[in-house]
Design a protein around this motif. Structure first.
Motif, PDB file in Angstrom:
ATOM      1  N   UNK A 162       0.801  -1.224   0.000  1.00  0.00           N
ATOM      2  CA  UNK A 162       0.000   0.000   0.000  1.00  0.00           C
ATOM      3  C   UNK A 162       0.840   1.283   0.000  1.00  0.00           C
ATOM      4  N   UNK A 163       2.112   1.199   0.366  1.00  0.00           N
ATOM      5  CA  UNK A 163       2.925   2.416   0.405  1.00  0.00           C
ATOM      6  C   UNK A 163       3.541   2.747  -0.948  1.00  0.00           C
ATOM      7  N   UNK A 164       3.238   1.944  -1.963  1.00  0.00           N
ATOM      8  CA  UNK A 164       3.757   2.196  -3.306  1.00  0.00           C
ATOM      9  C   UNK A 164       2.617   2.477  -4.273  1.00  0.00           C
ATOM     10  N   UNK A 165       2.861   3.402  -5.197  1.00  0.00           N
ATOM     11  CA  UNK A 165       1.937   3.668  -6.291  1.00  0.00           C
ATOM     12  C   UNK A 165       2.640   3.285  -7.589  1.00  0.00           C
ATOM     13  N   UNK A 166       2.101   2.299  -8.280  1.00  0.00           N
ATOM     14  CA  UNK A 166       2.744   1.775  -9.479  1.00  0.00           C
ATOM     15  C   UNK A 166       2.089   2.350 -10.731  1.00  0.00           C
ATOM     16  N   UNK A 167       2.915   2.782 -11.662  1.00  0.00           N
ATOM     17  CA  UNK A 167       2.438   3.282 -12.950  1.00  0.00           C
ATOM     18  C   UNK A 167       3.271   2.649 -14.048  1.00  0.00           C
ATOM     19  N   UNK A 168       2.623   2.110 -15.057  1.00  0.00           N
ATOM     20  CA  UNK A 168       3.296   1.382 -16.132  1.00  0.00           C
ATOM     21  C   UNK A 168       3.339   2.248 -17.392  1.00  0.00           C
ATOM     22  N   UNK A 169       4.517   2.334 -17.981  1.00  0.00           N
ATOM     23  CA  UNK A 169       4.699   3.071 -19.227  1.00  0.00           C
ATOM     24  C   UNK A 169       5.061   2.089 -20.338  1.00  0.00           C
ATOM     25  N   UNK A 170       4.566   2.351 -21.531  1.00  0.00           N
ATOM     26  CA  UNK A 170       4.956   1.575 -22.691  1.00  0.00           C
ATOM     27  C   UNK A 170       6.242   2.153 -23.263  1.00  0.00           C
ATOM     28  N   UNK A 171       7.161   1.291 -23.676  1.00  0.00           N
ATOM     29  CA  UNK A 171       8.449   1.786 -24.145  1.00  0.00           C
ATOM     30  C   UNK A 171       8.319   2.654 -25.395  1.00  0.00           C
ATOM     31  N   UNK A 182      13.468   0.001  -3.699  1.00  0.00           N
ATOM     32  CA  UNK A 182      12.407   0.992  -3.511  1.00  0.00           C
ATOM     33  C   UNK A 182      12.590   1.776  -2.222  1.00  0.00           C
ATOM     34  N   UNK A 183      13.048   1.105  -1.178  1.00  0.00           N
ATOM     35  CA  UNK A 183      13.265   1.805   0.091  1.00  0.00           C
ATOM     36  C   UNK A 183      14.369   2.837  -0.032  1.00  0.00           C
TER      37      UNK A 183
END
Length: 332
Positions: A1-10, A176-177
């Motif tokens: 929950x402490x991470x927000x993930x966003x995916x980008x296309x190359x 990430x930390x």
């Protein structure tokens, strides 16, 4: 929950959005344009953390990017003919991960093929995982104001079982930390090392206060924006030991624990001149000579137990008993 993930296309990278991110994972991208190198360099210089897992058919492209970023190079593909490998569990990167640090970790990913890493630029790095023949397969590099996790092991199953191995999770979490600027349990009072906080759009201008609950007092440290980090400097503030609440515009944003340095309680001998001065001020003050161990031992016993009067009481009791016998027998 402490991470927000966003995916980008190359093929559609959003370089503008990268500025607000802390941790960027480059997973087997095959077409890296020249713009990628520029933006990745900006991201690292701002203090970001970059993890790179190469695409096996695009190694020359990755090496061009690595060369520009001063990162280790990927060598020609090798087939792992030897079983096992060496996990450097004692490196600072893995601090707090393993209960028992082992020089030769037995449970390591099964690697079938890999691209050895060569650090020709002498970039500061920590070798995380190496093969049985000594080839470096994964490393943690310090680059500018940021860090980079470089893997010579692609994520494809034909190369290894890394993604399904238990080691994969702590490696990604630790990376990430680092991006979140996780601090130590405490900082030393008057430390010259800055306290790093992740910079956001809201805290670049707002003043941060250190509030000590026990004394109902607050302090304002010097603060500077460096890349995407907000650095606090407590050197010269003479803070007391304790837990300080970090406040920003009356909002609690964290806790800072301050402790004295290792010199606290350090016993230093006094000089002869100081001893004479103390004797003049306090006449009842007594000094024990450290050269005479017996005297020191006896002196400490006397200070703890006091003067033993039982011997004198026993002698007096015998004397009075003798007097009583004499008076009873000869005096009527």
């Amino acid at each position: 929950p402490q991470f927000q993930t966003q995916i980008f296309n190359e093929n559609q990278p959003d370089f503008q959005t990268w500025n607000s991110k802390d941790f960027l994972i480059l997973s087997e991208a095959s077409t890296l344009s020249s713009g990628w190198t520029t933006e990745l360099n900006k991201f690292i210089e701002k203090g970001g953390v970059l993890a790179i897992f190469p695409e096996p058919n695009s190694i020359p492209i990755y090496n061009d990017v690595f060369k520009a970023l001063k990162l280790p190079q990927l060598q020609a593909e090798k087939i792992n003919v030897l079983k096992g490998g060496k996990l450097n569990a004692e490196t600072p990167f893995f601090a707090g991960v393993f209960e028992n640090k082992k020089k030769n970790w037995n449970d390591v990913p099964e690697v079938k093929k890999y691209f050895p890493l060569q650090n020709s630029t002498q970039t500061p790095w920590e070798v995380l995982f190496s093969m049985a023949n000594g080839d470096v397969a994964m490393a943690w590099c310090k680059v500018g104001n940021g860090y980079a996790l470089i893997s010579g092991i692609p994520l494809q199953d034909s190369y290894s079982n890394l993604t399904s191995h238990a080691l994969f999770v702590p490696i990604m979490l630790k990376s990430a930390f680092y991006a979140q600027r996780i601090q130590n349990l405490y900082v030393e009072a008057n430390s010259s090392t800055p306290i790093q906080l992740a910079q956001t759009a809201n805290n670049s201008e707002a003043i941060i206060e250190l509030y000590l609950t026990e004394e109902q007092s607050s302090f304002i440290p010097e603060q500077r924006v460096v890349g995407n980090s907000l650095n606090l400097y407590i050197n010269g503030m003479e803070l007391k030991s304790g837990n300080y609440i970090m406040k920003q515009e009356n909002n609690d944003i964290g806790v800072l624990s301050v402790n004295f340095g290792p010199g606290e309680g350090l016993a230093e001998p006094i000089s002869i001149e100081e001893q004479k001065e103390w004797e003049a001020i306090w006449p009842n003050l007594k000094f024990l000579k450290s050269e005479d161990n017996e005297a020191v031992f006896t002196g400490i016993q006397k200070m703890e137990k006091g003067i033993g009067l039982w011997k004198y009481c026993l002698i007096l009791a015998l004397i009075f008993l003798a007097l009583e016998v004499i008076f009873t027998r000869f005096v009527k």
